[in-house]
Design a protein around this motif. Structure first.
Motif, PDB file in Angstrom:
ATOM      1  N   UNK A  28      -7.401  10.079  -0.685  1.00 35.06           N
ATOM      2  CA  UNK A  28      -6.742   8.865  -0.219  1.00 35.06           C
ATOM      3  C   UNK A  28      -7.796   7.869   0.227  1.00 35.06           C
ATOM      4  N   UNK A  29      -7.632   6.610  -0.167  1.00 34.17           N
ATOM      5  CA  UNK A  29      -8.520   5.541   0.292  1.00 34.17           C
ATOM      6  C   UNK A  29      -7.726   4.650   1.228  1.00 34.17           C
TER       7      UNK A  29
ATOM      8  N   UNK B   2     -10.672   9.530   2.340  1.00 31.62           N
ATOM      9  CA  UNK B   2     -10.267  10.720   3.074  1.00 31.62           C
ATOM     10  C   UNK B   2      -9.803  11.780   2.086  1.00 31.62           C
ATOM     11  N   UNK B   3      -9.984  13.031   2.483  1.00 30.14           N
ATOM     12  CA  UNK B   3      -9.459  14.154   1.728  1.00 30.14           C
ATOM     13  C   UNK B   3      -8.643  15.012   2.690  1.00 30.14           C
ATOM     14  N   UNK B   4      -7.384  15.250   2.342  1.00 30.29           N
ATOM     15  CA  UNK B   4      -6.500  16.033   3.185  1.00 30.29           C
ATOM     16  C   UNK B   4      -6.039  17.259   2.408  1.00 30.29           C
ATOM     17  N   UNK B   5      -5.850  18.365   3.129  1.00 29.82           N
ATOM     18  CA  UNK B   5      -5.286  19.554   2.486  1.00 29.82           C
ATOM     19  C   UNK B   5      -3.764  19.416   2.486  1.00 29.82           C
ATOM     20  N   UNK B   6      -3.071  20.073   1.585  1.00 32.81           N
ATOM     21  CA  UNK B   6      -1.606  19.979   1.551  1.00 32.81           C
ATOM     22  C   UNK B   6      -0.939  20.450   2.843  1.00 32.81           C
ATOM     23  N   UNK B   7      -1.627  21.328   3.595  1.00 35.06           N
ATOM     24  CA  UNK B   7      -1.067  21.797   4.857  1.00 35.06           C
ATOM     25  C   UNK B   7      -0.991  20.686   5.900  1.00 35.06           C
ATOM     26  N   UNK B   8      -1.869  19.668   5.792  1.00 40.38           N
ATOM     27  CA  UNK B   8      -1.918  18.587   6.776  1.00 40.38           C
ATOM     28  C   UNK B   8      -0.900  17.481   6.470  1.00 40.38           C
ATOM     29  N   UNK B   9      -0.431  17.395   5.231  1.00 43.56           N
ATOM     30  CA  UNK B   9       0.389  16.275   4.780  1.00 43.56           C
ATOM     31  C   UNK B   9       1.869  16.602   4.937  1.00 43.56           C
ATOM     32  N   UNK B  10       2.578  15.681   5.630  1.00 42.82           N
ATOM     33  CA  UNK B  10       4.029  15.846   5.775  1.00 42.82           C
ATOM     34  C   UNK B  10       4.753  15.239   4.582  1.00 42.82           C
TER      35      UNK B  10
ATOM     36  N   UNK C 177       0.816  -1.220   0.000  1.00 46.09           N
ATOM     37  CA  UNK C 177       0.000   0.000   0.000  1.00 46.09           C
ATOM     38  C   UNK C 177       0.850   1.270   0.000  1.00 46.09           C
ATOM     39  N   UNK C 178       0.202   2.380  -0.358  1.00 47.81           N
ATOM     40  CA  UNK C 178       0.815   3.699  -0.242  1.00 47.81           C
ATOM     41  C   UNK C 178       0.678   4.150   1.210  1.00 47.81           C
ATOM     42  N   UNK C 179       1.562   5.031   1.645  1.00 43.19           N
ATOM     43  CA  UNK C 179       1.503   5.546   3.007  1.00 43.19           C
ATOM     44  C   UNK C 179       1.532   7.065   2.966  1.00 43.19           C
ATOM     45  N   UNK C 180       0.583   7.672   3.661  1.00 41.50           N
ATOM     46  CA  UNK C 180       0.482   9.118   3.736  1.00 41.50           C
ATOM     47  C   UNK C 180       0.763   9.529   5.183  1.00 41.50           C
TER      48      UNK C 180
ATOM     49  N   UNK D 243      -4.372   3.616  -0.537  1.00 42.06           N
ATOM     50  CA  UNK D 243      -4.078   3.957  -1.929  1.00 42.06           C
ATOM     51  C   UNK D 243      -4.349   5.430  -2.162  1.00 42.06           C
ATOM     52  N   UNK D 244      -3.347   6.136  -2.700  1.00 42.38           N
ATOM     53  CA  UNK D 244      -3.518   7.527  -3.066  1.00 42.38           C
ATOM     54  C   UNK D 244      -4.311   7.576  -4.367  1.00 42.38           C
ATOM     55  N   UNK D 245      -5.510   8.151  -4.307  1.00 39.84           N
ATOM     56  CA  UNK D 245      -6.383   8.185  -5.474  1.00 39.84           C
ATOM     57  C   UNK D 245      -6.083   9.370  -6.378  1.00 39.84           C
ATOM     58  N   UNK D 246      -5.635  10.475  -5.790  1.00 41.68           N
ATOM     59  CA  UNK D 246      -5.328  11.634  -6.595  1.00 41.68           C
ATOM     60  C   UNK D 246      -4.806  12.760  -5.731  1.00 41.68           C
ATOM     61  N   UNK D 247      -4.100  13.675  -6.371  1.00 43.71           N
ATOM     62  CA  UNK D 247      -3.588  14.815  -5.638  1.00 43.71           C
ATOM     63  C   UNK D 247      -3.610  16.030  -6.544  1.00 43.71           C
ATOM     64  N   UNK D 248      -3.849  17.167  -5.930  1.00 47.24           N
ATOM     65  CA  UNK D 248      -3.823  18.440  -6.648  1.00 47.24           C
ATOM     66  C   UNK D 248      -3.201  19.470  -5.717  1.00 47.24           C
ATOM     67  N   UNK D 249      -3.214  20.722  -6.117  1.00 49.21           N
ATOM     68  CA  UNK D 249      -2.634  21.771  -5.278  1.00 49.21           C
ATOM     69  C   UNK D 249      -3.489  22.040  -4.049  1.00 49.21           C
TER      70      UNK D 249
END
Length: 200
Positions: free
Chosen positions: A49-50, A57-65, A24-27, A38-44
């Motif tokens: 993420x599933x 789940x939907x995360x903002x770029x500010x939350x993701x390390x 699996x992918x890891x966020x 699994x990362x389903x998609x990313x944008x700005x």
């Protein structure tokens, strides 16, 4: 004996299932949590993420390390006619390695089976019963040796024969494609007039 056989079958099935699963992918989030799936998609503006349990789940770029994405295996069919000389030599080298590994596995499997069968038969013939004549426990060791070496040998042969055949076929295709460039494949020497001596 039945328990050992059943345990071996279960282990083989579990290992085959584990082999077929993709990692699996890891966020990693900045708050210390991590999501596996699994990362389903990313944008700005968002990361979709599933998780492995199916939740979306939907995360903002500010939350993701950081994100660790498992690379997908890309399987493609190679046509030797479309390769250049260097690529053909590399292709032929890989084909030779595949053929040699298949050959080694097949011959090792035959050797293991033959040695095991001979050893098992010797053990069966020299077994002495540990109890009354109608209960010969001494033959179990010989039967176990025959069964185990047969299983290992057949597995090696089943894996080795296709590798040997595919590697040999790919090597032949690469050599035919190299002839278009009037170049002898590595490990061979061109004598002229389409006569080539190979050193394998």
């Amino acid at each position: 004996m039945k328990r050992i056989l059943i345990s071996a079958i279960i282990l083989v099935i579990i290992s085959l299932q584990a082999y077929g699963q993709q990692l699996p992918d890891t966020l990693y989030l900045k708050n210390g949590y991590k999501a596996v799936g699994k990362l389903l998609g990313q944008s700005k503006t968002e990361y979709r993420f599933q998780a492995s349990d199916g939740l979306l789940f939907t995360f903002s770029p500010d939350e993701v390390e950081k994100i660790i994405i498992t690379p997908e295996m890309i399987i493609r069919k190679v046509d030797p006619d479309t390769l250049n000389v260097d690529q053909l030599n590399l292709y032929a080298g890989k084909a030779v390695k595949m053929r040699n590994q298949g050959r080694a596995l097949t011959l090792t499997g035959l050797g293991v089976m033959t040695t095991g069968f001979v050893t098992g038969i010797i053990m069966l013939n020299s077994a002495k019963p540990h109890g009354p004549p109608e209960d010969p426990h001494g033959s179990w060791a010989g039967a176990f040796v025959i069964g185990l070496t047969g299983l290992v040998g057949i597995t090696d042969i089943i894996i080795g024969i296709p590798l040997w055949a595919v590697g040999g076929s790919r090597k032949a295709k690469a050599e035919l494609s190299l002839q278009k460039f009037n170049i002898a494949s590595e490990g061979s020497m061109a004598l002229g007039l389409l006569i080539t001596v190979r050193f394998n």
